[in-house]
Design an enzyme around this catalytic site. Structure first.
Site, PDB file in Angstrom:
ATOM      1  CG  HIS A 205      -1.662   1.221   1.545  1.00 18.03           C
ATOM      2  ND1 HIS A 205      -1.368   2.345   1.630  1.00 18.03           N
ATOM      3  CD2 HIS A 205      -3.117   1.041   1.221  1.00 18.03           C
ATOM      4  CE1 HIS A 205      -2.600   3.024   1.629  1.00 18.03           C
ATOM      5  NE2 HIS A 205      -3.692   2.236   1.168  1.00 18.03           N
ATOM      6  N   GLY A 206       1.758   1.459   0.757  1.00 14.14           N
ATOM      7  CA  GLY A 206       2.819   2.390   0.899  1.00 14.14           C
ATOM      8  C   GLY A 206       2.526   3.297   2.062  1.00 14.14           C
ATOM      9  CG  ASP A 207       0.371   7.080   3.759  1.00 13.52           C
ATOM     10  OD1 ASP A 207       0.808   7.018   4.532  1.00 13.52           O
ATOM     11  OD2 ASP A 207      -0.564   8.073   3.213  1.00 13.52           O
ATOM     12  CG  LEU A 208      -2.500  -0.028   5.644  1.00 15.80           C
ATOM     13  CD1 LEU A 208      -3.902   0.723   5.381  1.00 15.80           C
ATOM     14  CD2 LEU A 208      -2.523  -1.460   4.959  1.00 15.80           C
ATOM     15  CG  ASN A 212      -4.906   6.487   3.936  1.00 18.29           C
ATOM     16  OD1 ASN A 212      -5.755   7.173   3.908  1.00 18.29           O
ATOM     17  ND2 ASN A 212      -3.452   6.473   3.602  1.00 18.29           N
TER      18      ASN A 212
END
Length: 322
Positions: A205-208, A212
């Site tokens: 995901h990268g920014d979980l 979010n």
């Protein structure tokens, strides 16, 4: 957060009324030289999409740091949201990630137009995210979602390793008198190289983090706003530490609070604790680096907020280590 794209039905619908942009979106500082042009053209873009996709607005507009989100009714899909994103690197492949997930653990993509950075998404409960859930329970929820969203990466996704190599090179060029402990910088460089020896091929995901993940009707909680890449699932843990920071600090034992979050996440998801902690160190040092780079790019000194953020990054990197 950030993102956008694809499919194809066009329906006749009355021209939508004027789109009123949220005051908070208008007040955001320019992200780049293209920000003001994007913002000025956003009402027209939203109206065009609503006409072409047979949508009618049925609620108050919301926004993130880089996107307008309109609650709409779709002639074909019912309650949905139209997301129009500012074009930037992180949002480029959101539609690819959401299409691959097909609603499994994540918001369902209904339609996308990558060229116009627009998505039509399943409507979730925007006012209910994991910041409303006790932090350890929230970590268990996110740990359970990791295994669902970390599917084999679609071939179109960029590799996390390509970014990390570039950021690591930037660390090597950092001035020795920069406000990041040199020992920590050197450690992050060493760890990044070791971690990339096994780069991984899962979609990440990268920014979980807590904001979010939203409440939903078809499942209790679903992930939103991916910045998908191909890489190592252990990369995901760090945002769960720097978010809800005040709660960790208020416990009086910051190190224990942060390590408890990691323990829950890795145990629930079946990850390797040491590898997750190593990625936390790398990510936090990169975060500190970017604060320094941003100040240099803007030809200014570090602000008080910058210094506080860098201190937080260093504190987390040290706290997770034995």
């Amino acid at each position: 957060m950030s993102t956008g794209r694809r499919h194809g039905w066009i329906g006749a619908v009355n021209a939508p009324s004027a789109i009123e942009l949220p005051a908070g979106l208008l007040a955001l500082p320019a992200h780049s030289p293209g920000w003001d042009d994007w913002l000025s053209g956003l009402p027209t873009l939203a109206r065009e999409l609503m006409t072409e996709w047979a949508l009618t607005q049925d609620g108050q507009a919301r926004h993130g740091r880089c996107a307008l989100v309109l609650p709409v009714q779709s002639a074909r899909a019912g309650a949905a949201v139209l997301k129009c994103s500012f074009p930037h690197d992180e949002e480029r492949d959101e539609h690819i990630g959401l299409k691959a997930l097909a609603g499994n653990g994540a918001v369902r993509l209904l339609r996308a137009d990558p060229n116009r950075h627009a998505l039509l998404l399943e409507r979730l409960h925007a006012d209910r995210d994991l910041t409303r859930v006790e932090v350890e329970a929230a970590c268990r929820i996110v740990g359970g979602l990791y295994g669902r969203v970390h599917i084999p990466a679609p071939p179109q996704l960029r590799a996390l390793s390509s970014y990390v190599l570039r950021w690591t090179d930037d660390l090597l060029r950092l001035d020795r008198d920069a406000p990041l402990p040199r020992r920590l910088v050197e450690q992050a460089v060493m760890l990044a190289r070791e971690l990339l020896a096994e780069p991984g091929s899962s979609m990440i995901h990268g920014d979980l983090h807590y904001e979010n993940v939203l409440a939903a009707d078809r499942e209790p909680w679903l992930v939103i706003d991916p910045k998908p890449m191909s890489g190592d699932p252990h990369y995901e843990v760090a945002p769960m530490l720097w978010n809800r920071w005040a709660e960790a600090a208020a416990t009086g034992d910051l190190r224990r609070a942060l390590r408890r979050r990691i323990a829950i996440l890795v145990e629930t998801a079946g990850l390797q604790a040491d590898r997750a902690r190593d990625w936390v160190v790398v990510r936090m040092v990169h975060n500190g680096l970017w604060a320094i780079q941003d100040a240099l790019a803007e030809s200014r000194g570090l602000t008080q907020d910058d210094h506080e953020w860098i201190t937080q990054c260093v504190t987390i990197a040290k706290a997770v280590q034995d």
